[in-house]
Scaffold this active site. Sequence first.
Site, PDB file in Angstrom:
ATOM      1  N   TYR A   1      -2.145  -4.073  -3.398  1.00  0.00           N
ATOM      2  CA  TYR A   1      -2.113  -3.457  -2.062  1.00  0.00           C
ATOM      3  C   TYR A   1      -3.531  -3.282  -1.533  1.00  0.00           C
ATOM      4  O   TYR A   1      -3.842  -3.673  -0.405  1.00  0.00           O
ATOM      5  CB  TYR A   1      -1.390  -2.106  -2.143  1.00  0.00           C
ATOM      6  CG  TYR A   1      -1.593  -1.213  -0.923  1.00  0.00           C
ATOM      7  CD1 TYR A   1      -0.920  -1.474   0.268  1.00  0.00           C
ATOM      8  CD2 TYR A   1      -2.452  -0.108  -0.973  1.00  0.00           C
ATOM      9  CE1 TYR A   1      -1.114  -0.659   1.386  1.00  0.00           C
ATOM     10  CE2 TYR A   1      -2.649   0.706   0.125  1.00  0.00           C
ATOM     11  CZ  TYR A   1      -1.979   0.432   1.305  1.00  0.00           C
ATOM     12  OH  TYR A   1      -2.176   1.240   2.413  1.00  0.00           O
TER      13      TYR A   1
ATOM     14  N   THR B   1      -7.832   1.719   3.799  1.00  0.00           N
ATOM     15  CA  THR B   1      -7.419   2.685   2.774  1.00  0.00           C
ATOM     16  C   THR B   1      -8.542   3.024   1.788  1.00  0.00           C
ATOM     17  O   THR B   1      -9.388   2.175   1.486  1.00  0.00           O
ATOM     18  CB  THR B   1      -6.209   2.135   1.978  1.00  0.00           C
ATOM     19  OG1 THR B   1      -5.970   2.966   0.840  1.00  0.00           O
ATOM     20  CG2 THR B   1      -6.444   0.713   1.483  1.00  0.00           C
ATOM     21  N   ASP B   2      -8.502   4.250   1.296  1.00  0.00           N
ATOM     22  CA  ASP B   2      -9.452   4.698   0.253  1.00  0.00           C
ATOM     23  C   ASP B   2      -9.260   3.917  -1.050  1.00  0.00           C
ATOM     24  O   ASP B   2     -10.160   3.872  -1.885  1.00  0.00           O
ATOM     25  CB  ASP B   2      -9.257   6.200  -0.016  1.00  0.00           C
ATOM     26  CG  ASP B   2      -7.854   6.533  -0.485  1.00  0.00           C
ATOM     27  OD1 ASP B   2      -6.886   5.882  -0.015  1.00  0.00           O
ATOM     28  OD2 ASP B   2      -7.686   7.443  -1.318  1.00  0.00           O
TER      29      ASP B   2
ATOM     30  N   TRP C   1      -4.066   9.058   1.421  1.00  0.00           N
ATOM     31  CA  TRP C   1      -3.003  10.000   1.051  1.00  0.00           C
ATOM     32  C   TRP C   1      -2.311  10.561   2.305  1.00  0.00           C
ATOM     33  O   TRP C   1      -2.226  11.791   2.494  1.00  0.00           O
ATOM     34  CB  TRP C   1      -3.592  11.142   0.228  1.00  0.00           C
ATOM     35  CG  TRP C   1      -4.182  10.775  -1.096  1.00  0.00           C
ATOM     36  CD1 TRP C   1      -4.697   9.570  -1.481  1.00  0.00           C
ATOM     37  CD2 TRP C   1      -4.335  11.647  -2.234  1.00  0.00           C
ATOM     38  NE1 TRP C   1      -5.152   9.643  -2.769  1.00  0.00           N
ATOM     39  CE2 TRP C   1      -4.954  10.895  -3.256  1.00  0.00           C
ATOM     40  CE3 TRP C   1      -4.026  12.976  -2.472  1.00  0.00           C
ATOM     41  CZ2 TRP C   1      -5.248  11.436  -4.508  1.00  0.00           C
ATOM     42  CZ3 TRP C   1      -4.334  13.525  -3.716  1.00  0.00           C
ATOM     43  CH2 TRP C   1      -4.923  12.760  -4.709  1.00  0.00           C
TER      44      TRP C   1
ATOM     45  N   LYS D   1      -5.421  -5.014   1.662  1.00  0.00           N
ATOM     46  CA  LYS D   1      -5.963  -4.206   2.772  1.00  0.00           C
ATOM     47  C   LYS D   1      -7.448  -4.519   2.978  1.00  0.00           C
ATOM     48  O   LYS D   1      -7.924  -4.559   4.114  1.00  0.00           O
ATOM     49  CB  LYS D   1      -5.763  -2.713   2.497  1.00  0.00           C
ATOM     50  CG  LYS D   1      -4.312  -2.236   2.524  1.00  0.00           C
ATOM     51  CD  LYS D   1      -3.680  -2.283   3.898  1.00  0.00           C
ATOM     52  CE  LYS D   1      -4.319  -1.331   4.878  1.00  0.00           C
ATOM     53  NZ  LYS D   1      -3.644  -1.378   6.204  1.00  0.00           N
TER      54      LYS D   1
ATOM     55  N   ASP E   1       6.443  -9.721  15.174  1.00  0.00           N
ATOM     56  CA  ASP E   1       6.116  -9.805  13.746  1.00  0.00           C
ATOM     57  C   ASP E   1       4.669 -10.281  13.673  1.00  0.00           C
ATOM     58  O   ASP E   1       4.366 -11.420  14.067  1.00  0.00           O
ATOM     59  CB  ASP E   1       7.069 -10.803  13.077  1.00  0.00           C
ATOM     60  CG  ASP E   1       6.804 -10.926  11.586  1.00  0.00           C
ATOM     61  OD1 ASP E   1       5.719 -10.493  11.117  1.00  0.00           O
ATOM     62  OD2 ASP E   1       7.665 -11.473  10.881  1.00  0.00           O
TER      63      ASP E   1
ATOM     64  N   GLY F   1       6.343   3.412  12.607  1.00  0.00           N
ATOM     65  CA  GLY F   1       6.034   3.860  11.253  1.00  0.00           C
ATOM     66  C   GLY F   1       5.620   5.326  11.245  1.00  0.00           C
ATOM     67  O   GLY F   1       5.620   6.002  12.282  1.00  0.00           O
TER      68      GLY F   1
ATOM     69  N   THR G   1       3.189  -1.074   2.969  1.00  0.00           N
ATOM     70  CA  THR G   1       2.558   0.118   2.399  1.00  0.00           C
ATOM     71  C   THR G   1       3.117   0.528   1.027  1.00  0.00           C
ATOM     72  O   THR G   1       2.772   1.596   0.530  1.00  0.00           O
ATOM     73  CB  THR G   1       2.700   1.311   3.373  1.00  0.00           C
ATOM     74  OG1 THR G   1       4.071   1.452   3.730  1.00  0.00           O
ATOM     75  CG2 THR G   1       1.865   1.119   4.612  1.00  0.00           C
TER      76      THR G   1
END
Length: 285
Positions: A125, A101-102, A150, A129, A36, A11, A62
């Site tokens: 999402y 994530t923020d 970001w 997360k 996986d 990724g 994502t």
Amino acid sequence: MRRVLVIGSKGMLGRDLCARLRQDFELFEADIDEVDITDFGATRELVGGLKPDEVVNVAAFTDVDGAQSNAWLAYEINAEGARNVAKAAAGVGARCTYIGTDFIFDGEKGSPYVEEDSPNPRCVYAKSKLAGELNVRQHTDRHLILRTAWLFGIHGRNFVEAILKRAAVGNLQVVDDQVGCPTFSVDLSEAIARLLRTEETGVFHCAGSGSCSWFDFAKQIVKAAGMPEVEVSPISSVDLNRPAPRPACSVLDVSKLYRAIGFRMPTWEDALRRYLGLRNERIGE
Ligand SMILES: NC(=O)c1ccc[n+]([C@@H]2O[C@H](COP(=O)([O-])OP(=O)(O)OC[C@H]3O[C@@H](n4cnc5c(N)ncnc54)[C@H](OP(=O)(O)O)[C@@H]3O)[C@@H](O)[C@H]2O)c1
């Protein structure tokens, strides 16, 4: 030499991270073709066979807007996959690193978020997360949860590329009512490499220093790329009307990270300059 397994190695973050970790560690790489993570048996077999000291899970679903209509898959990868990796890592006594994530914050605090602030995710999402974070914590105390924001990197679809592509054909409208911390995957990789050399565990915010709106970021991209003729104008999130709601201000306080590793995340402006330099080198190759 410490043995590190990166899952999600192909990724955007995975590619830069593997390039960095290869310098300091014995590195093992896996992506969807090798394992996986929604399959616990396969994950346990891979991790059990390699017996790494560290398992770094950067595999994820994502697509923030796509998750709104594909919640099952987002949870399957981001929450259940994270659980499977954490359980497999715990099974061999490895520390488990998960990238958060923020977007788990609602954006209403009015000042930078610290690690102890209460999450209140608004989109699927972000909820998936956060569930991933909780699953990792539940299955192993030896975890690092690194919340970033970001993200942009040379090996993936990202905001900088989207802006450059659109700027090549005309003027742009970009939202000016969402503020965050653009983060270069090379800088995040450096922070991860340094954290893996410590015995730290727990939650850390790892994002580029400084903050801006997407509109400011787009203006800087166009300027730094030498396209002053392109006009960037502001638009509101309401007018843009994307499927997933995003926090208005999800700036992350990164001082805990600095205290732990003595590495100050570079500013997003500096990161953008280096990103564009690398991009030009690749185009010239
Ligand atoms: N991008 C951002 O702005 C951002 C912001 C904050 C946090 N993050 C977090 O940072 C991390 C890295 O993000 P990224 O942008 O580098 O992601 P990415 O480019 O989408 O890479 C994720 C990798 O995981 C693989 N993968 C997906 N499902 C898998 C599965 N079930 N088993 C094994 N591998 C699987 C993907 O393969 P395919 O491509 O074939 O699906 C891809 O190679 C993620 O945890 C993400 O949530 C990202």
